[in-house]
Design a protein around this motif. Structure first.
Motif, PDB file in Angstrom:
ATOM      1  N   GLU A  50      43.573  27.064  47.586  1.00  0.00           N
ATOM      2  CA  GLU A  50      43.837  28.162  48.516  1.00  0.00           C
ATOM      3  C   GLU A  50      43.467  29.507  47.900  1.00  0.00           C
ATOM      4  O   GLU A  50      42.848  30.346  48.555  1.00  0.00           O
ATOM      5  CB  GLU A  50      45.316  28.165  48.913  1.00  0.00           C
ATOM      6  CG  GLU A  50      45.705  27.027  49.824  1.00  0.00           C
ATOM      7  CD  GLU A  50      47.223  26.908  50.003  1.00  0.00           C
ATOM      8  OE1 GLU A  50      47.949  27.844  49.634  1.00  0.00           O
ATOM      9  OE2 GLU A  50      47.663  25.860  50.504  1.00  0.00           O
ATOM     10  N   GLN A  51      43.824  29.701  46.631  1.00  0.00           N
ATOM     11  CA  GLN A  51      43.513  30.980  45.995  1.00  0.00           C
ATOM     12  C   GLN A  51      42.015  31.137  45.762  1.00  0.00           C
ATOM     13  O   GLN A  51      41.491  32.244  45.882  1.00  0.00           O
ATOM     14  CB  GLN A  51      44.294  31.118  44.683  1.00  0.00           C
ATOM     15  CG  GLN A  51      45.763  31.336  44.915  1.00  0.00           C
ATOM     16  CD  GLN A  51      46.532  31.631  43.639  1.00  0.00           C
ATOM     17  OE1 GLN A  51      45.976  31.740  42.547  1.00  0.00           O
ATOM     18  NE2 GLN A  51      47.838  31.771  43.778  1.00  0.00           N
ATOM     19  N   ARG A  52      41.340  30.062  45.449  1.00  0.00           N
ATOM     20  CA  ARG A  52      39.884  30.142  45.261  1.00  0.00           C
ATOM     21  C   ARG A  52      39.190  30.455  46.578  1.00  0.00           C
ATOM     22  O   ARG A  52      38.244  31.261  46.608  1.00  0.00           O
ATOM     23  CB  ARG A  52      39.364  28.837  44.664  1.00  0.00           C
ATOM     24  CG  ARG A  52      39.778  28.650  43.224  1.00  0.00           C
ATOM     25  CD  ARG A  52      39.459  27.268  42.726  1.00  0.00           C
ATOM     26  NE  ARG A  52      39.923  27.096  41.348  1.00  0.00           N
ATOM     27  CZ  ARG A  52      40.119  25.927  40.778  1.00  0.00           C
ATOM     28  NH1 ARG A  52      39.868  24.803  41.446  1.00  0.00           N
ATOM     29  NH2 ARG A  52      40.544  25.857  39.539  1.00  0.00           N
ATOM     30  N   ARG A  76      52.340  32.875  39.565  1.00  0.00           N
ATOM     31  CA  ARG A  76      52.045  32.576  38.160  1.00  0.00           C
ATOM     32  C   ARG A  76      50.579  32.231  37.968  1.00  0.00           C
ATOM     33  O   ARG A  76      49.974  32.612  36.967  1.00  0.00           O
ATOM     34  CB  ARG A  76      52.940  31.439  37.664  1.00  0.00           C
ATOM     35  CG  ARG A  76      54.378  31.869  37.563  1.00  0.00           C
ATOM     36  CD  ARG A  76      55.285  30.774  37.077  1.00  0.00           C
ATOM     37  NE  ARG A  76      56.660  31.199  37.272  1.00  0.00           N
ATOM     38  CZ  ARG A  76      57.688  30.379  37.362  1.00  0.00           C
ATOM     39  NH1 ARG A  76      57.504  29.075  37.227  1.00  0.00           N
ATOM     40  NH2 ARG A  76      58.894  30.842  37.549  1.00  0.00           N
ATOM     41  N   ILE A  77      50.005  31.550  38.926  1.00  0.00           N
ATOM     42  CA  ILE A  77      48.577  31.234  38.838  1.00  0.00           C
ATOM     43  C   ILE A  77      47.753  32.525  38.916  1.00  0.00           C
ATOM     44  O   ILE A  77      46.809  32.717  38.153  1.00  0.00           O
ATOM     45  CB  ILE A  77      48.166  30.232  39.937  1.00  0.00           C
ATOM     46  CG1 ILE A  77      48.834  28.876  39.670  1.00  0.00           C
ATOM     47  CG2 ILE A  77      46.645  30.080  39.989  1.00  0.00           C
ATOM     48  CD1 ILE A  77      48.701  27.898  40.825  1.00  0.00           C
ATOM     49  N   LYS A  78      48.117  33.424  39.825  1.00  0.00           N
ATOM     50  CA  LYS A  78      47.408  34.708  39.930  1.00  0.00           C
ATOM     51  C   LYS A  78      47.532  35.500  38.634  1.00  0.00           C
ATOM     52  O   LYS A  78      46.561  36.103  38.163  1.00  0.00           O
ATOM     53  CB  LYS A  78      47.969  35.544  41.079  1.00  0.00           C
ATOM     54  CG  LYS A  78      47.532  35.100  42.444  1.00  0.00           C
ATOM     55  CD  LYS A  78      48.114  36.022  43.501  1.00  0.00           C
ATOM     56  CE  LYS A  78      47.724  35.556  44.887  1.00  0.00           C
ATOM     57  NZ  LYS A  78      48.302  36.431  45.919  1.00  0.00           N
ATOM     58  N   LEU A  79      48.735  35.514  38.060  1.00  0.00           N
ATOM     59  CA  LEU A  79      48.944  36.243  36.808  1.00  0.00           C
ATOM     60  C   LEU A  79      48.142  35.628  35.680  1.00  0.00           C
ATOM     61  O   LEU A  79      47.524  36.349  34.883  1.00  0.00           O
ATOM     62  CB  LEU A  79      50.437  36.271  36.451  1.00  0.00           C
ATOM     63  CG  LEU A  79      51.310  37.113  37.364  1.00  0.00           C
ATOM     64  CD1 LEU A  79      52.789  36.866  37.077  1.00  0.00           C
ATOM     65  CD2 LEU A  79      50.964  38.587  37.220  1.00  0.00           C
ATOM     66  N   TYR A  80      48.119  34.304  35.607  1.00  0.00           N
ATOM     67  CA  TYR A  80      47.349  33.643  34.555  1.00  0.00           C
ATOM     68  C   TYR A  80      45.864  33.972  34.707  1.00  0.00           C
ATOM     69  O   TYR A  80      45.183  34.282  33.727  1.00  0.00           O
ATOM     70  CB  TYR A  80      47.572  32.122  34.570  1.00  0.00           C
ATOM     71  CG  TYR A  80      46.838  31.461  33.443  1.00  0.00           C
ATOM     72  CD1 TYR A  80      47.421  31.363  32.183  1.00  0.00           C
ATOM     73  CD2 TYR A  80      45.543  30.963  33.607  1.00  0.00           C
ATOM     74  CE1 TYR A  80      46.740  30.779  31.126  1.00  0.00           C
ATOM     75  CE2 TYR A  80      44.860  30.393  32.557  1.00  0.00           C
ATOM     76  CZ  TYR A  80      45.461  30.306  31.325  1.00  0.00           C
ATOM     77  OH  TYR A  80      44.770  29.735  30.264  1.00  0.00           O
ATOM     78  N   ARG A  81      45.364  33.921  35.929  1.00  0.00           N
ATOM     79  CA  ARG A  81      43.941  34.225  36.171  1.00  0.00           C
ATOM     80  C   ARG A  81      43.634  35.667  35.763  1.00  0.00           C
ATOM     81  O   ARG A  81      42.649  35.940  35.084  1.00  0.00           O
ATOM     82  CB  ARG A  81      43.594  33.997  37.641  1.00  0.00           C
ATOM     83  CG  ARG A  81      42.121  34.267  37.970  1.00  0.00           C
ATOM     84  CD  ARG A  81      41.787  34.058  39.437  1.00  0.00           C
ATOM     85  NE  ARG A  81      41.854  32.654  39.805  1.00  0.00           N
ATOM     86  CZ  ARG A  81      42.752  32.139  40.657  1.00  0.00           C
ATOM     87  NH1 ARG A  81      43.641  32.912  41.240  1.00  0.00           N
ATOM     88  NH2 ARG A  81      42.729  30.855  40.938  1.00  0.00           N
ATOM     89  N   ILE A 103      33.086  31.059  39.334  1.00  0.00           N
ATOM     90  CA  ILE A 103      32.254  29.884  39.623  1.00  0.00           C
ATOM     91  C   ILE A 103      33.217  28.764  39.970  1.00  0.00           C
ATOM     92  O   ILE A 103      33.999  28.329  39.132  1.00  0.00           O
ATOM     93  CB  ILE A 103      31.388  29.493  38.409  1.00  0.00           C
ATOM     94  CG1 ILE A 103      30.482  30.655  38.020  1.00  0.00           C
ATOM     95  CG2 ILE A 103      30.585  28.229  38.718  1.00  0.00           C
ATOM     96  CD1 ILE A 103      29.790  30.477  36.688  1.00  0.00           C
ATOM     97  N   HIS A 104      33.196  28.320  41.198  1.00  0.00           N
ATOM     98  CA  HIS A 104      34.078  27.236  41.645  1.00  0.00           C
ATOM     99  C   HIS A 104      33.223  26.006  41.917  1.00  0.00           C
ATOM    100  O   HIS A 104      32.326  26.053  42.772  1.00  0.00           O
ATOM    101  CB  HIS A 104      34.821  27.622  42.926  1.00  0.00           C
ATOM    102  CG  HIS A 104      35.679  28.837  42.748  1.00  0.00           C
ATOM    103  ND1 HIS A 104      36.073  29.603  43.810  1.00  0.00           N
ATOM    104  CD2 HIS A 104      36.221  29.428  41.650  1.00  0.00           C
ATOM    105  CE1 HIS A 104      36.828  30.595  43.380  1.00  0.00           C
ATOM    106  NE2 HIS A 104      36.917  30.523  42.068  1.00  0.00           N
TER     107      HIS A 104
END
Length: 195
Positions: free
Chosen positions: A113-115, A23-28, A186-187
Protein backbone atom coordinates in the motif's frame (compact mmCIF):
# COMPACT_ATOMS: atom_id res chain seq x y z
CA UNK A 1 27.60 1.02 13.89
CA UNK A 2 25.26 0.25 11.04
CA UNK A 3 25.89 -3.17 9.56
CA UNK A 4 26.44 -3.37 5.80
CA UNK A 5 24.40 -6.57 5.79
CA UNK A 6 20.69 -7.04 5.26
CA UNK A 7 18.98 -8.22 8.43
CA UNK A 8 16.51 -11.07 8.20
CA UNK A 9 13.54 -10.62 10.51
CA UNK A 10 12.74 -14.06 11.90
CA UNK A 11 10.92 -13.58 15.21
CA UNK A 12 7.25 -12.80 15.74
CA UNK A 13 7.82 -9.85 18.07
CA UNK A 14 9.97 -7.98 15.55
CA UNK A 15 7.56 -8.80 12.72
CA UNK A 16 4.66 -7.39 14.71
CA UNK A 17 6.66 -4.34 15.78
CA UNK A 18 7.65 -3.52 12.22
CA UNK A 19 4.21 -4.23 10.69
CA UNK A 20 2.88 -0.80 11.65
CA UNK A 21 2.27 1.81 8.92
CA UNK A 22 3.96 4.69 10.75
CA UNK A 23 6.97 2.60 11.78
CA UNK A 24 7.49 1.50 8.20
CA UNK A 25 7.32 5.13 7.02
CA UNK A 26 9.80 6.15 9.72
CA UNK A 27 12.17 3.33 8.84
CA UNK A 28 12.02 4.26 5.15
CA UNK A 29 12.65 7.95 5.90
CA UNK A 30 15.53 7.05 8.21
CA UNK A 31 16.99 4.67 5.63
CA UNK A 32 16.98 7.48 3.06
CA UNK A 33 18.40 10.09 5.45
CA UNK A 34 20.91 7.63 7.00
CA UNK A 35 20.72 9.58 10.30
CA UNK A 36 17.96 11.80 11.67
CA UNK A 37 16.28 13.02 14.84
CA UNK A 38 12.68 12.44 15.84
CA UNK A 39 11.98 16.12 15.04
CA UNK A 40 13.35 15.78 11.51
CA UNK A 41 11.40 12.58 10.90
CA UNK A 42 8.21 14.05 12.40
CA UNK A 43 8.36 16.83 9.78
CA UNK A 44 8.70 14.25 7.01
CA UNK A 45 5.80 12.06 8.11
CA UNK A 46 3.63 14.93 9.39
CA UNK A 47 3.18 13.52 12.90
CA UNK A 48 3.83 14.81 16.41
CA UNK A 49 7.40 14.52 17.65
CA UNK A 50 6.23 12.66 20.78
CA UNK A 51 4.46 10.02 18.67
CA UNK A 52 7.46 9.66 16.36
CA UNK A 53 9.80 9.31 19.37
CA UNK A 54 7.61 6.55 20.78
CA UNK A 55 7.65 4.59 17.52
CA UNK A 56 11.40 5.10 17.07
CA UNK A 57 11.97 3.63 20.53
CA UNK A 58 9.82 0.62 19.56
CA UNK A 59 11.91 0.09 16.42
CA UNK A 60 15.07 0.37 18.53
CA UNK A 61 13.75 -2.14 21.10
CA UNK A 62 13.68 -4.71 18.31
CA UNK A 63 17.09 -3.77 16.94
CA UNK A 64 15.78 -2.34 13.68
CA UNK A 65 17.33 1.07 14.34
CA UNK A 66 19.96 2.30 16.78
CA UNK A 67 21.25 5.52 18.24
CA UNK A 68 23.68 7.37 16.01
CA UNK A 69 26.45 9.78 16.90
CA UNK A 70 25.11 13.17 17.94
CA UNK A 71 25.35 15.87 15.31
CA UNK A 72 25.06 19.59 15.77
CA UNK A 73 25.04 21.72 18.87
CA UNK A 74 21.89 20.47 20.60
CA UNK A 75 23.03 17.65 22.89
CA UNK A 76 19.45 16.93 23.95
CA UNK A 77 18.40 15.51 20.61
CA UNK A 78 18.77 11.80 19.98
CA UNK A 79 20.03 10.83 16.55
CA UNK A 80 18.95 7.55 14.98
CA UNK A 81 20.15 5.35 12.11
CA UNK A 82 19.16 1.99 10.64
CA UNK A 83 20.99 -0.88 12.34
CA UNK A 84 21.45 -2.75 9.04
CA UNK A 85 21.68 -1.90 5.37
CA UNK A 86 18.23 -3.34 4.79
CA UNK A 87 15.57 -5.67 6.13
CA UNK A 88 14.06 -8.80 4.71
CA UNK A 89 11.40 -11.29 5.74
CA UNK A 90 11.88 -14.61 3.98
CA UNK A 91 9.26 -17.30 3.75
CA UNK A 92 11.69 -19.94 5.00
CA UNK A 93 12.14 -17.95 8.22
CA UNK A 94 8.44 -17.69 9.04
CA UNK A 95 6.81 -20.77 7.49
CA UNK A 96 7.06 -22.78 10.72
CA UNK A 97 4.43 -20.75 12.58
CA UNK A 98 1.00 -19.54 11.43
CA UNK A 99 1.38 -16.40 13.59
CA UNK A 100 4.60 -15.47 11.79
CA UNK A 101 3.01 -16.10 8.39
CA UNK A 102 0.07 -13.86 9.34
CA UNK A 103 2.42 -11.10 10.56
CA UNK A 104 4.47 -11.38 7.36
CA UNK A 105 1.27 -11.11 5.31
CA UNK A 106 0.18 -8.00 7.21
CA UNK A 107 3.62 -6.42 6.80
CA UNK A 108 3.72 -7.19 3.08
CA UNK A 109 0.29 -5.66 2.52
CA UNK A 110 1.25 -2.45 4.35
CA UNK A 111 4.46 -2.24 2.32
CA UNK A 112 2.52 -2.72 -0.91
CA UNK A 113 0.00 0.00 0.00
CA UNK A 114 2.77 2.44 0.87
CA UNK A 115 4.70 1.65 -2.30
CA UNK A 116 1.61 2.19 -4.42
CA UNK A 117 0.96 5.49 -2.60
CA UNK A 118 4.55 6.57 -3.25
CA UNK A 119 4.24 5.76 -6.95
CA UNK A 120 0.86 7.50 -7.20
CA UNK A 121 2.39 10.60 -5.62
CA UNK A 122 5.17 10.44 -8.21
CA UNK A 123 2.61 10.22 -11.02
CA UNK A 124 0.69 13.17 -9.59
CA UNK A 125 3.89 15.22 -9.36
CA UNK A 126 5.54 13.99 -12.56
CA UNK A 127 5.26 17.36 -14.30
CA UNK A 128 7.39 18.94 -11.57
CA UNK A 129 10.38 16.82 -12.65
CA UNK A 130 12.67 17.75 -15.52
CA UNK A 131 12.45 16.03 -18.90
CA UNK A 132 15.70 14.28 -18.05
CA UNK A 133 14.20 12.71 -14.91
CA UNK A 134 10.90 11.86 -16.63
CA UNK A 135 12.82 10.14 -19.44
CA UNK A 136 15.07 8.26 -17.00
CA UNK A 137 12.17 6.88 -14.96
CA UNK A 138 10.67 3.57 -15.93
CA UNK A 139 7.94 1.12 -15.21
CA UNK A 140 7.46 -2.21 -16.80
CA UNK A 141 5.98 -5.62 -16.54
CA UNK A 142 7.90 -8.72 -17.52
CA UNK A 143 6.23 -12.10 -17.82
CA UNK A 144 8.97 -14.71 -18.19
CA UNK A 145 8.25 -18.40 -17.78
CA UNK A 146 10.61 -19.59 -15.02
CA UNK A 147 10.97 -22.28 -12.43
CA UNK A 148 11.39 -21.45 -8.72
CA UNK A 149 15.19 -21.68 -8.73
CA UNK A 150 15.44 -19.40 -11.76
CA UNK A 151 13.21 -16.83 -10.06
CA UNK A 152 15.39 -17.00 -6.93
CA UNK A 153 18.53 -16.56 -9.08
CA UNK A 154 16.96 -13.57 -10.85
CA UNK A 155 16.20 -11.96 -7.48
CA UNK A 156 19.82 -12.45 -6.41
CA UNK A 157 21.12 -10.84 -9.60
CA UNK A 158 18.75 -7.88 -9.24
CA UNK A 159 19.90 -7.39 -5.62
CA UNK A 160 23.52 -7.37 -6.74
CA UNK A 161 22.82 -4.86 -9.50
CA UNK A 162 20.84 -2.46 -7.30
CA UNK A 163 23.43 -2.72 -4.52
CA UNK A 164 26.16 -1.85 -7.04
CA UNK A 165 24.37 1.36 -8.03
CA UNK A 166 23.53 2.20 -4.42
CA UNK A 167 27.21 1.88 -3.43
CA UNK A 168 28.24 3.95 -6.46
CA UNK A 169 25.79 6.74 -5.53
CA UNK A 170 26.86 6.79 -1.88
CA UNK A 171 30.55 6.87 -2.82
CA UNK A 172 29.92 9.76 -5.20
CA UNK A 173 28.03 11.68 -2.52
CA UNK A 174 30.78 11.01 0.03
CA UNK A 175 33.21 12.50 -2.49
CA UNK A 176 31.05 15.62 -2.77
CA UNK A 177 29.30 14.74 -6.04
CA UNK A 178 25.73 15.67 -5.09
CA UNK A 179 24.75 17.58 -8.23
CA UNK A 180 21.56 16.17 -9.74
CA UNK A 181 21.22 13.30 -7.26
CA UNK A 182 17.74 12.44 -6.00
CA UNK A 183 16.20 9.65 -3.96
CA UNK A 184 15.02 6.91 -6.30
CA UNK A 185 12.48 4.20 -5.48
CA UNK A 186 12.72 0.89 -7.33
CA UNK A 187 9.87 -1.51 -6.61
CA UNK A 188 10.15 -5.00 -8.03
CA UNK A 189 7.95 -8.00 -7.39
CA UNK A 190 8.57 -11.50 -8.64
CA UNK A 191 5.80 -13.99 -8.05
CA UNK A 192 4.13 -16.92 -9.78
CA UNK A 193 0.59 -16.55 -11.14
CA UNK A 194 -1.81 -18.59 -13.16
CA UNK A 195 -3.53 -17.00 -16.16
Amino acid sequence: MTSNETRAITDLGTLKAFAHPLRIKLYRALHVARTATASQLADQVDEAVSLVSYHLRKLAEHGLIEEAERQGEDGRERWWRPSAEGLTVRHEDVKDAPEKLAAQGALTRILLEQRVDLYRRHLDESESWSDEWRSAGFEGEYLPRLNASELAALQGELDTLVNKYQAKGRAAEAAGDTQGRENVAIHLYGFPFRA
